[in-house]
Design an enzyme around this catalytic site. Sequence first.
Site, short mmCIF file in Angstrom:
data_model
loop_
_atom_site.label_atom_id
_atom_site.label_comp_id
_atom_site.label_asym_id
_atom_site.label_seq_id
_atom_site.Cartn_x
_atom_site.Cartn_y
_atom_site.Cartn_z
CE LYS A 74 -3.92 -1.88 2.18
NZ LYS A 74 -5.02 -2.53 3.04
CG ASP A 108 -8.05 -0.02 3.25
OD1 ASP A 108 -9.46 -1.13 2.31
OD2 ASP A 108 -6.99 0.12 3.38
#
Length: 267
Positions: A74, A108
């Site tokens: 990420k 997220d």
Amino acid sequence: MTFPWREAPEAEFAVIGHPVNHTKSPRMHSAAYYALGLPYRYVAIDVPVGEVDVALEHLRSVGYRGVNVTVPHKEDALAWSVDVEPLAARVRAANTIRLADRACINTDAPGFLDTLEGFDLGPKRALLLGAGGSARALAVALSGTGYELTLYNRTFDKAIQLAKELDLSEESVLRSADPQGASLILNTTSASLNGAQLPILWERAEPGALAYDLMYAKEPTPFLACASEHGLQTMDGLKMLVAQGARSFEWWLGTAAPREAMLEAIR
Ligand code: ATR
């Protein structure tokens, strides 16, 4: 089925990670396309550490539109992007990439907040367990909606470090996992993966608090099993997986995601 990035098949969307063989994202997104009659394909692609840049360039050149990014890529995905959403920059992680213009967002954190809707949790106080990338993302999400946070991590110094990054006082870092006063007890550690128990002082938990584990498994995780025994509400990570995936889908395609069909596909 997982493909090495050099052998990526013809498709429009993918998730990259390492390892990525356990991901539920292809099943979830494929169910969404099927429900809406969309002709897209979504596949899992393995990208070794250090190859995120070349892999993303390759996927772009062979016509992929969007990529979800999972552990441990990420931060690299964020670094590759030239158009970075402010939230992704704050969280220091991108989980959703649009290849054509090298844009990225983080779904997220907002996906996690979506899953809290509908719970009447009372005072906005959360005990956050863990101090890794997931903890940082959720801490940013929670403090952005007015939550007061306390942190507990097996390695105390990492929790201190995270508190500094988040502008939290040192007093907010606990020496023991004491849930007193918290309406939300949030497990971001990977302890459940190994079946390990966390040393939580459950008897001090508030009645009615929500114990939330980012992990999910067929059986309740040890964390959630303990929380149930102490009469708390519980939630695992499946709904958050759907919420972040639905937000990625909507960003790429500009149309509402069929969340029920996505959840059904992976339950
Ligand atoms: P992520 O990016 O998913 O948050 P990570 O950065 O590897 O993953 O962080 C994992 C977290 O789980 C850490 O807070 C880790 O604690 P340490 O900082 O002490 O390593 C925590 N963790 C992993 N296994 C654990 C266990 N068995 N008991 C307690 N904490 C654990």
